[in-house]
Design an enzyme around this catalytic site. Structure first.
Site, PDB file in Angstrom:
ATOM      1  CE  LYS A   1      41.641  38.906  39.861  1.00 48.85           C
ATOM      2  NZ  LYS A   1      42.848  38.138  39.595  1.00 48.85           N
TER       3      LYS A   1
ATOM      4  CB  CYS B   1      45.883  42.029  39.216  1.00 52.62           C
ATOM      5  SG  CYS B   1      45.245  41.205  37.747  1.00 52.62           S
TER       6      CYS B   1
HETATM    7  N1  NAD Z   1      46.158  40.172  32.584  1.00 47.92           N
HETATM    8  C1  NAD Z   1      46.068  39.494  33.712  1.00 47.92           C
HETATM    9  O1  NAD Z   1      47.046  38.920  34.195  1.00 47.92           O
HETATM   10  C2  NAD Z   1      44.746  39.361  34.440  1.00 47.92           C
HETATM   11  C3  NAD Z   1      44.657  38.456  35.504  1.00 47.92           C
HETATM   12  C4  NAD Z   1      43.441  38.299  36.143  1.00 47.92           C
HETATM   13  C5  NAD Z   1      42.352  39.081  35.744  1.00 47.92           C
HETATM   14  N2  NAD Z   1      42.476  39.977  34.723  1.00 47.92           N
HETATM   15  C6  NAD Z   1      41.306  40.753  34.351  1.00 47.92           C
HETATM   16  O2  NAD Z   1      40.817  40.270  33.103  1.00 47.92           O
HETATM   17  C7  NAD Z   1      40.232  41.346  32.354  1.00 47.92           C
HETATM   18  C8  NAD Z   1      40.880  41.414  30.984  1.00 47.92           C
HETATM   19  O3  NAD Z   1      42.250  41.713  31.176  1.00 47.92           O
HETATM   20  P1  NAD Z   1      43.336  41.521  30.033  1.00 47.92           P
HETATM   21  O4  NAD Z   1      44.657  41.601  30.703  1.00 47.92           O
HETATM   22  O5  NAD Z   1      43.023  40.340  29.191  1.00 47.92           O
HETATM   23  O6  NAD Z   1      43.064  42.848  29.162  1.00 47.92           O
HETATM   24  P2  NAD Z   1      43.710  43.225  27.731  1.00 47.92           P
HETATM   25  O7  NAD Z   1      43.749  44.697  27.682  1.00 47.92           O
HETATM   26  O8  NAD Z   1      44.949  42.435  27.516  1.00 47.92           O
HETATM   27  O9  NAD Z   1      42.644  42.703  26.686  1.00 47.92           O
HETATM   28  C9  NAD Z   1      41.346  43.129  26.621  1.00 47.92           C
HETATM   29  C10 NAD Z   1      40.875  43.115  25.190  1.00 47.92           C
HETATM   30  O10 NAD Z   1      39.494  43.484  25.182  1.00 47.92           O
HETATM   31  C11 NAD Z   1      39.240  44.220  23.999  1.00 47.92           C
HETATM   32  N3  NAD Z   1      37.961  44.916  24.132  1.00 47.92           N
HETATM   33  C12 NAD Z   1      37.665  46.100  24.748  1.00 47.92           C
HETATM   34  N4  NAD Z   1      36.371  46.371  24.675  1.00 47.92           N
HETATM   35  C13 NAD Z   1      35.784  45.347  24.000  1.00 47.92           C
HETATM   36  C14 NAD Z   1      34.449  45.039  23.603  1.00 47.92           C
HETATM   37  N5  NAD Z   1      33.435  45.858  23.900  1.00 47.92           N
HETATM   38  N6  NAD Z   1      34.234  43.921  22.905  1.00 47.92           N
HETATM   39  C15 NAD Z   1      35.259  43.089  22.580  1.00 47.92           C
HETATM   40  N7  NAD Z   1      36.540  43.324  22.934  1.00 47.92           N
HETATM   41  C16 NAD Z   1      36.803  44.433  23.635  1.00 47.92           C
HETATM   42  C17 NAD Z   1      40.474  45.087  23.857  1.00 47.92           C
HETATM   43  O11 NAD Z   1      40.643  45.570  22.540  1.00 47.92           O
HETATM   44  C18 NAD Z   1      41.589  44.123  24.296  1.00 47.92           C
HETATM   45  O12 NAD Z   1      42.165  43.445  23.189  1.00 47.92           O
HETATM   46  C19 NAD Z   1      40.422  42.603  33.191  1.00 47.92           C
HETATM   47  O13 NAD Z   1      39.290  42.825  33.980  1.00 47.92           O
HETATM   48  C20 NAD Z   1      41.578  42.216  34.102  1.00 47.92           C
HETATM   49  O14 NAD Z   1      41.553  42.919  35.324  1.00 47.92           O
HETATM   50  C21 NAD Z   1      43.650  40.124  34.054  1.00 47.92           C
END
Ligand code: NAD
Length: 426
Positions: free
Chosen positions: A204, A258
Site C-alpha cells: 500500500k 495518501c
Molecule cells: N481517504 C482515502 O482516499 C483513503 C484511501 C486509501 C486509504 N486511506 C486510509 O484509510 C484510513 C481512513 O481514512 P479516511 O480517509 O476514511 O479517514 P477520515 O478522517 O475520513 O475518517 C476516519 C473516521 O474515523 C473516526 N475515528 C477516529 N478514531 C476513532 C475510533 N477510535 N473509533 C471509531 N472511529 C474513530 C473519525 O472520527 C473519522 O470520522 C487512513 O489510514 C487512510 O490513510 C484513505
C-alpha cells in the site's frame, strides 16, 4: 452467510465500506467517535462529499442493515478504518488505530475476524494490533483471525473502485487470509491476492510512493524546463510517445491523505535506506514556494497593492477534500507577503479563510489568477467577463488546464508552470 460487521471509523473509507457490506446483505454497526457522524448516519445522512454515497447510505439505513453508534459491540467481524495521520516529525500517528483496537478487545470472541484497513507503517498488524488483541486472552491467529487489507480507492470514484479494484489481503496466517478474502468477495469483483500482513502494509505504501516519486520527477523537470526556456508539458507529451515511458504531470505540489504522507511511513522505518523516497517528498514539498516565486515574478511590475485570486484549493479536482493540499500551503505562503491580498474561489469548499462565493466579486480588481486545482466547473468560465473585472488580466495556470490561445486572444497574459517566457510580460 449474513455476518454482523462492526466498522470503526466512518470517514471516506469506513462509510462507503459499511454501506457496501450493508447493501449486500450483511448487518453493519458503524462506529465513530464523532457524534455528528453517528447522528447523521442514523438519519440516513452523510457529512462527506462522495458521488452516490448519500443514496447508498440512505438505502442501507432504510433497510435497517446499517446503524451507527459511538461504541463498538459484539460482532463477527471488526474492520478498523480510522485515520493514520502524520505527526509534525513526519512519523505515523498510530493513536487512533491503537484506541480503536483497544475499544474492541472487550467484545472479542472466539471465531472473530479483525481487519485493519487503515494505511499503516509495515509491521503495524504484528507489532501493534496482535499484542493488544491478545489482551482479550484469546489465541490470536487461532481463535481470532487478523489481516491487513489496504484501500486503493480514488475519492470521487470510491463506490465503483471498492467493487472493481483488485485487493490485497495480508493475513497473520493462511486461515486469516482466506477468511478475509471470502468476506470481501461479498462485493469485490476485482482479483484478491493473498500475502502476509507486513508485505500488504508495504504494498500500500509503495503504490503511493511510486506515484509521489514520479510526480517529483515531473516537478523537477518543470523547474529545469523553466530555467532552460523549454515547455515541460511538450517534453512530457513527446517523451510519452515512447512505448515504455510514462512521465507524470507536474503541478503545485502533492496533497491528500495518501501520496503526501504514505512515503514518510517507509522513511520512518528505514531512514538510511529510503533516500530517493525522501528526495521525492522534498521536491514535491518545494512546489508551493516555487509557485509563489513565479507569482512574485509575474507581479513584480505592479506597483500598487496586489490582489491574487486562487482558483481551487482541494488536493485534487472535483472533490471537497483539502487534506494536505499544497494549495493551502501556497495560500499560507501568500498571506505572509505584505503587499499581496489573497482571495479564494472554490465551489466545492464551504468554509475557509479568504473564501469568496461570488466569483465575480472575487476576481474584481485583481492582478493575477492562479489556477491551483482544475475543477471541471472552471472549464466553463466566461473569460471575457473575467478580463473586464480584473485590473491586470494575468493567469498562472499550474495544471496546463486553460487554453493559452483563447486566453491570449482575449488579452490575458497567460503563464504556465513548467514553462517560462523570458522575463515578465506584465
Ligand atoms: N481517504 C482515502 O482516499 C483513503 C484511501 C486509501 C486509504 N486511506 C486510509 O484509510 C484510513 C481512513 O481514512 P479516511 O480517509 O476514511 O479517514 P477520515 O478522517 O475520513 O475518517 C476516519 C473516521 O474515523 C473516526 N475515528 C477516529 N478514531 C476513532 C475510533 N477510535 N473509533 C471509531 N472511529 C474513530 C473519525 O472520527 C473519522 O470520522 C487512513 O489510514 C487512510 O490513510 C484513505
Amino acid at each position: 452467510m449474513k455476518q454482523k460487521i462492526c466498522i470503526l471509523g466512518l470517514g471516506y473509507i469506513g462509510l462507503p465500506t459499511a454501506a457496501m457490506f450493508a447493501t449486500h446483505g450483511h448487518e453493519i454497526i458503524g462506529v465513530d467517535v464523532n457524534e455528528e457522524v453517528v447522528h447523521a448516519l442514523n438519519q440516513g445522512k452523510i457529512i462527506i462529499e462522495e458521488p452516490y454515497l448519500d443514496i447508498m447510505v440512505q438505502a442501507a439505513v432504510t433497510s435497517e442493515n446499517l446503524t451507527a453508534a459511538t461504541e463498538p459491540c459484539q460482532a463477527d467481524v471488526f474492520i478498523i478504518a480510522v485515520p493514520t495521520p502524520m505527526e509534525a516529525d513526519k512519523t505515523a500517528n498510530m493513536k487512533y488505530v491503537e484506541s480503536a483496537t483497544r475499544s474492541i478487545v472487550p467484545y472479542l470472541e472466539k471465531g472473530n475476524i479483525v481487519i485493519l484497513e487503515s494505511t499503516s507503517p509495515p509491521g503495524t498488524v504484528e507489532e501493534l494490533l496482535v499484542p493488544i488483541l491478545a489482551e482479550s486472552g484469546l489465541c490470536i491467529g487461532e481463535d481470532v483471525l487478523v489481516a491487513h487489507s489496504p484501500e486503493r480507492v480514488l475519492p470521487g470514484k470510491i463506490l465503483m473502485e471498492l467493487v472493481e479494484n483488485n485487493r490485497i489481503v495480508g493475513g497473520i496466517n493462511q486461515r486469516s487470509c482466506e477468511a478475509v478474502r471470502d468476506l470481501y468477495r461479498t462485493f469485490v469483483k476485482g482479483e484478491i491476492f493473498l500475502t502476509d500482513a507486513k508485505t500488504a502494509e508495504m504494498c500500500k505504501l509503495m503504490e503511493n510512493t511510486y506515484r509521489d516519486v514520479n510526480i517529483a520527477l515531473a516537478n523537477e523537470l518543470a523547474k529545469i524546463c523553466e530555467a532552460m526556456n523549454i515547455s515541460a508539458w511538450e517534453v512530457i507529451e513527446l517523451a510519452n510517445k515512447h512505448p515504455r515511458v510514462h512521465l507524470h504531470q507536474p503541478g503545485p505540489g502533492v496533497g491528500g491523505h495518501c501520496l503526501a504522507i504514505d512515503p514518510w511511513f517507509i522513511i520512518e522505518k528505514q531512514p538510511q535506506l529510503a533516500q530517493m523516497i525522501a528526495l521525492g517528498r522534498q521536491i514535491n514539498d518545494s512546489m508551493p514556494r516555487h509557485v509563489l516565486e513565479r507569482c512574485k515574478e509575474i507581479l513584480e511590475p505592479v506597483e500598487e497593492r496586489k490582489k491574487v485570486v486562487v482558483f481551487g484549493v482541494t488536493y485534487k479536482p472535483d472533490i471537497d477534500d483539502m487534506r494536505e493540499s499544497p494549495i493551502m500551503e501556497f495560500i499560507h505562503l501568500l498571506e505572509q507577503e505584505k503587499d499581496i491580498d489573497v482571495v479564494v474561489v472554490d465551489p466545492h469548499v464551504t468554509h475557509m479563510p479568504y473564501l469568496e462565493k461570488d466569483m465575480w466579486k472575487a476576481v474584481g480588481n485583481s492582478h493575477l489568477i492562479v489556477l491551483g486545482v482544475h475543477h471541471q466547473v472552471f472549464a466553463q468560465i466566461d473569460f471575457e467577463h473575467m478580463k473586464q473585472e480584473m485590473k491586470n488580466p494575468a493567469i498562472l495556470d499550474t495544471r496546463d488546464f486553460w487554453d493559452r490561445v483563447t486566453l491570449e486572444k482575449l488579452g490575458f497574459q497567460y503563464f504556465l508552470l513548467g514553462e517560462k517566457k523570458e522575463g515578465s510580460r506584465l
